[in-house]
Design an enzyme around this catalytic site. Sequence first.
Site, PDB file in Angstrom:
ATOM      1  N   HIS A   2       0.849  -1.201   0.000  1.00  0.00           N
ATOM      2  CA  HIS A   2       0.000   0.000   0.000  1.00  0.00           C
ATOM      3  C   HIS A   2       0.874   1.237   0.000  1.00  0.00           C
ATOM      4  O   HIS A   2       2.027   1.223   0.452  1.00  0.00           O
ATOM      5  CB  HIS A   2      -0.949   0.004   1.211  1.00  0.00           C
ATOM      6  CG  HIS A   2      -0.277   0.350   2.522  1.00  0.00           C
ATOM      7  ND1 HIS A   2      -0.126   1.640   2.961  1.00  0.00           N
ATOM      8  CD2 HIS A   2       0.281  -0.436   3.481  1.00  0.00           C
ATOM      9  CE1 HIS A   2       0.474   1.646   4.130  1.00  0.00           C
ATOM     10  NE2 HIS A   2       0.746   0.393   4.474  1.00  0.00           N
ATOM     11  N   CYS A   3       0.328   2.317  -0.575  1.00  0.00           N
ATOM     12  CA  CYS A   3       0.978   3.616  -0.505  1.00  0.00           C
ATOM     13  C   CYS A   3       0.129   4.489   0.417  1.00  0.00           C
ATOM     14  O   CYS A   3      -0.559   3.972   1.297  1.00  0.00           O
ATOM     15  CB  CYS A   3       1.142   4.224  -1.895  1.00  0.00           C
ATOM     16  SG  CYS A   3      -0.411   4.424  -2.782  1.00  0.00           S
ATOM     17  N   MET A   4       0.111   5.785   0.217  1.00  0.00           N
ATOM     18  CA  MET A   4      -0.616   6.663   1.129  1.00  0.00           C
ATOM     19  C   MET A   4      -2.129   6.556   0.968  1.00  0.00           C
ATOM     20  O   MET A   4      -2.881   6.821   1.900  1.00  0.00           O
ATOM     21  CB  MET A   4      -0.187   8.116   0.933  1.00  0.00           C
ATOM     22  CG  MET A   4       1.195   8.416   1.466  1.00  0.00           C
ATOM     23  SD  MET A   4       1.628  10.147   1.292  1.00  0.00           S
ATOM     24  CE  MET A   4       0.424  10.917   2.384  1.00  0.00           C
TER      25      MET A   4
ATOM     26  N   ARG B  65      -3.666   3.955  -1.548  1.00  0.00           N
ATOM     27  CA  ARG B  65      -4.117   2.820  -2.321  1.00  0.00           C
ATOM     28  C   ARG B  65      -3.625   1.483  -1.787  1.00  0.00           C
ATOM     29  O   ARG B  65      -2.479   1.366  -1.348  1.00  0.00           O
ATOM     30  CB  ARG B  65      -3.635   2.941  -3.777  1.00  0.00           C
ATOM     31  CG  ARG B  65      -4.094   4.198  -4.456  1.00  0.00           C
ATOM     32  CD  ARG B  65      -3.517   4.241  -5.844  1.00  0.00           C
ATOM     33  NE  ARG B  65      -3.775   5.500  -6.507  1.00  0.00           N
ATOM     34  CZ  ARG B  65      -3.401   5.781  -7.746  1.00  0.00           C
ATOM     35  NH1 ARG B  65      -2.751   4.889  -8.449  1.00  0.00           N
ATOM     36  NH2 ARG B  65      -3.680   6.943  -8.287  1.00  0.00           N
TER      37      ARG B  65
END
Length: 501
Positions: free
Chosen positions: A28-30, A32
């Site tokens: 995961h990113c910030m 998604r």
Amino acid sequence: MTENKNRAVAAAILPLVGGAGNITSIAHCMTRLRLGLRDRTLVQDEQLKALPAVMGVVEDATYQIVLGPGTVARVTPEFEALVEAERTATTSPTSPTSADELATQGAAIKAERKAKNATPFKLFLRKIANIFVPLIPALIGCGIIAGFNGLMVNLGLLPAVTPALAAIATGFMALIAVFVGLNTAKEFGGTPILGGAVAAIIVFPGVANINAFGQPLSPGQGGVLGALGAAVLAVYVEKWCRRWIPQSLDVLLTPTLTVLISGLVTVFGLMFVAGEISTAIGDFAGWLLSTGGAAAGFVLGGLFLPLVMLGLHQALIPIHATLIEQQGFTVLLPILAMAGAGQVGAAAAVYLRLPRNGSIRRTIRSALPAGLLGVGEPLIYGVSLPLGRPFITACIGGAFGGGVVGLFSQLGDSVGSTAIGPSGWALFPLLSGNEGAATMITVYAAGLVAGYIAGFLATYFFGFSKQLLTDFNVDTDTDTPAAAPMAPDAPDAPEKEPATL
């Protein structure tokens, strides 16, 4: 209670992406949840988009489910636990052949998609983004602490505490080259600690005793660009060593030669060259905004979303990092953040222009608060991009907002951000510049208001053709939070990185 909610979201998503057997990777990113899939055809896109917690989906090298900041970091561990539990429950030693066949099929589909959508240049930019994106949380945290500390110093509060806050805020930036080196070596297929070791030379105080190109070096000279170059070089040296050095001597000679050769090249070449490039970037950014700030801001604010669509926005990440390292803030981010203001204004206009479309209006009501805080994906993927024209008029709004911020820079009121990532109202705590806090807040707020108004007016008057109004201003099921259908003239969905709008 919150934990149960996050587990429920994860449990709702898992069967819609084909179950645990269809998952090859989870990250995961910030904003998604990024999933590697064996078989893309098993994903139920429409049902997934209809989930209340899902703001949209994006398909790139991975299948990306937009959940929003904060939420994604809590849902991902629950999702991983569910995947692991399902795999444990369904693992059977009697069916490896079918699993292997499914994996082969999924790998072929993934390879075909990557070959079709990826270019060498975009893949390189994606590597650059993967190097810097993991650093964003520390940049944000340290940036907010630095701003708070500066306020306390100006007010003369807690003089015994402010030195400690200054150390906390600046410690990461003092060693950011090391973290860049670690991530670079990892991303390019080398040993991370060797990349960090070579990059650490750049910030070592003792380099002040070394002369290169007829002048002494300065600790930190070359910054993140030097660290990036040094770590890439270390990776290639390491790979060369592992090819030619006998296995019995590899553990001794490979790390030694990697650090020695890369270190010498860094000290007697890369630090000087990268330092000159870094200085040129800072000088050019200052010159651009001081001489043609309004025009430059207009162009940058208006073109940021198209740059995102082309994947070229990732090239700006090391530029932001260089400016933050040099000046303490990046003057580009507040201008680029105006693209989000254009989106908000455009969404408000769409809301008024489609009074009968309950589905789109519901999407706007739920997505607008996130848009104001700088999370642009719900408005992009649920409103402006599917409709087509409003995406263009949202860019116009961003252009006018960027022009206002650029104009103030041209007049001498330079406003920047101490971190990469947040935008919208979330950027206010990270503002910095050459003036006081009141001036910086006023300039940035003026840009946001200009973006809202321009995006609204451009969309209200020019965002809809007669055919578009005929097709979309119709009664819909207001209880279904579905995104708008894709209009014929809509551009492809942009690849959006964690740096939100």
